[in-house]
Motif scaffolding. Structure first.
Motif, PDB file in Angstrom:
ATOM      1  N   GLY A  78      51.521  43.977  33.987  1.00  0.00           N
ATOM      2  CA  GLY A  78      51.815  42.966  34.996  1.00  0.00           C
ATOM      3  C   GLY A  78      50.627  42.653  35.879  1.00  0.00           C
ATOM      4  O   GLY A  78      49.991  43.553  36.414  1.00  0.00           O
ATOM      5  N   LYS A  79      50.347  41.349  36.014  1.00  0.00           N
ATOM      6  CA  LYS A  79      49.313  40.895  36.950  1.00  0.00           C
ATOM      7  C   LYS A  79      49.964  40.700  38.322  1.00  0.00           C
ATOM      8  O   LYS A  79      51.191  40.731  38.443  1.00  0.00           O
ATOM      9  N   PRO A  80      49.178  40.484  39.385  1.00  0.00           N
ATOM     10  CA  PRO A  80      49.777  40.321  40.715  1.00  0.00           C
ATOM     11  C   PRO A  80      50.860  39.238  40.777  1.00  0.00           C
ATOM     12  O   PRO A  80      51.870  39.414  41.466  1.00  0.00           O
ATOM     13  N   THR A  81      50.697  38.154  40.052  1.00  0.00           N
ATOM     14  CA  THR A  81      51.717  37.094  40.050  1.00  0.00           C
ATOM     15  C   THR A  81      53.038  37.614  39.501  1.00  0.00           C
ATOM     16  O   THR A  81      54.108  37.267  39.999  1.00  0.00           O
ATOM     17  N   TYR A  82      52.980  38.444  38.502  1.00  0.00           N
ATOM     18  CA  TYR A  82      54.190  39.043  37.937  1.00  0.00           C
ATOM     19  C   TYR A  82      54.936  39.838  39.007  1.00  0.00           C
ATOM     20  O   TYR A  82      56.157  39.724  39.168  1.00  0.00           O
TER      21      TYR A  82
ATOM     22  N   PHE B 139      52.585  38.702  52.886  1.00  0.00           N
ATOM     23  CA  PHE B 139      51.437  38.468  52.014  1.00  0.00           C
ATOM     24  C   PHE B 139      50.248  38.025  52.843  1.00  0.00           C
ATOM     25  O   PHE B 139      50.390  37.379  53.866  1.00  0.00           O
ATOM     26  N   ASN B 140      49.067  38.415  52.391  1.00  0.00           N
ATOM     27  CA  ASN B 140      47.817  38.054  53.056  1.00  0.00           C
ATOM     28  C   ASN B 140      46.943  37.343  52.031  1.00  0.00           C
ATOM     29  O   ASN B 140      45.916  37.855  51.595  1.00  0.00           O
TER      30      ASN B 140
ATOM     31  N   ARG C  64      57.414  48.409  49.218  1.00  0.00           N
ATOM     32  CA  ARG C  64      56.749  48.261  47.920  1.00  0.00           C
ATOM     33  C   ARG C  64      55.499  47.431  48.172  1.00  0.00           C
ATOM     34  O   ARG C  64      55.582  46.374  48.808  1.00  0.00           O
ATOM     35  N   SER C  65      54.353  47.891  47.680  1.00  0.00           N
ATOM     36  CA  SER C  65      53.124  47.149  47.955  1.00  0.00           C
ATOM     37  C   SER C  65      52.208  47.122  46.743  1.00  0.00           C
ATOM     38  O   SER C  65      52.201  48.047  45.924  1.00  0.00           O
ATOM     39  N   ILE C  66      51.452  46.050  46.678  1.00  0.00           N
ATOM     40  CA  ILE C  66      50.420  45.912  45.654  1.00  0.00           C
ATOM     41  C   ILE C  66      49.196  45.324  46.343  1.00  0.00           C
ATOM     42  O   ILE C  66      49.317  44.370  47.112  1.00  0.00           O
ATOM     43  N   ASN C  67      48.043  45.956  46.145  1.00  0.00           N
ATOM     44  CA  ASN C  67      46.805  45.452  46.727  1.00  0.00           C
ATOM     45  C   ASN C  67      45.651  45.856  45.813  1.00  0.00           C
ATOM     46  O   ASN C  67      45.878  46.394  44.735  1.00  0.00           O
TER      47      ASN C  67
ATOM     48  N   GLN D 196      44.715  39.849  50.099  1.00  0.00           N
ATOM     49  CA  GLN D 196      45.473  39.604  48.864  1.00  0.00           C
ATOM     50  C   GLN D 196      46.621  40.591  48.653  1.00  0.00           C
ATOM     51  O   GLN D 196      47.198  40.645  47.578  1.00  0.00           O
ATOM     52  N   GLU D 197      46.978  41.350  49.685  1.00  0.00           N
ATOM     53  CA  GLU D 197      48.069  42.324  49.545  1.00  0.00           C
ATOM     54  C   GLU D 197      49.420  41.632  49.620  1.00  0.00           C
ATOM     55  O   GLU D 197      49.615  40.661  50.357  1.00  0.00           O
ATOM     56  N   ILE D 198      50.368  42.170  48.861  1.00  0.00           N
ATOM     57  CA  ILE D 198      51.750  41.701  48.859  1.00  0.00           C
ATOM     58  C   ILE D 198      52.622  42.917  49.164  1.00  0.00           C
ATOM     59  O   ILE D 198      52.485  43.962  48.527  1.00  0.00           O
TER      60      ILE D 198
END
Length: 194
Positions: A34-38, A72-73, A124-127, A183-185
């Motif tokens: 999974g990419k960030p968009t996913y 989101f940033n 839940r975070s992704i960065n 770019q963190e979500i």
């Protein structure tokens, strides 16, 4: 509403498409990572059905007595991005193609919580450091000839990080302080503990 050109990079994979990720337009790599968009779409799918608040950095929703806050940033491309051919930008230059690399500090207050008591704050975070395809692949020096076991390891590491915190609420509100990296979500899920 979203419109995706393609779901997977398999559509644009050719004999000369090397590497774990090569810039294909899918939300999944050819190895189904999974990419960030996913992950962003997955977070959006978890939101509640009642919109409470939104601005350029967050969406707050509610389902029954549970709150969901998507933060989101997002950073736009800078002029540096347009001065070079897209496929010539190296991984080391990625931070230079965005408008800035500043973090975003937010204070969120949730008012009119149903009652006092213990609440669970699940995050839940992704960065770029946690759950990031490029960060994990970078640990292998962006090698294009990885073993299947290496690809499997990277795939398993590319998931949002989950943390949980319990909070006692004695007033009718809860304050949440968040620092969002570039770019963190982040998806927050707040609910009362039974």
């Amino acid at each position: 509403m979203f419109c995706l050109w393609m779901g997977s990079d398999w559509v644009s994979s050719y004999y000369d498409s090397v590497g774990l990720s090569y810039g294909g337009g899918g939300i999944l790599t050819k190895d189904t990572i999974g990419k960030p968009t996913y992950h962003m779409l997955n977070f959006l799918n978890q939101l509640g059905d009642l919109l409470v608040y939104k601005n350029e950095y967050m969406i707050v929703t509610k389902r029954e007595e549970e709150y969901y806050i998507l933060c989101f940033n997002y950073k736009n491309f800078s002029s540096n991005y347009y001065l070079k051919e897209e496929d010539k930008i190296t991984f080391a230059e990625l931070s230079e193609v965005f408008e800035n690399n500043r973090s975003l500090n937010m204070k969120i207050k949730l008012y009119n919580l149903p009652s006092n008591g213990t609440y669970v704050l699940k995050k839940r975070s992704i960065n770029e450091q946690e759950g990031s395809l490029l960060a994990e692949w970078g640990k292998f020096q962006f090698d294009t000839e990885l073993e299947r076991s290496d690809v499997k390891y990277i795939k398993n590491a590319c998931y949002p990080r989950i943390t949980m915190e319990k909070r006692e609420v004695e007033e009718d509100y809860m304050q949440i302080d968040i620092e969002l990296k570039p770019q963190e979500i982040i998806l927050l899920h707040i609910y009362q503990k039974d």
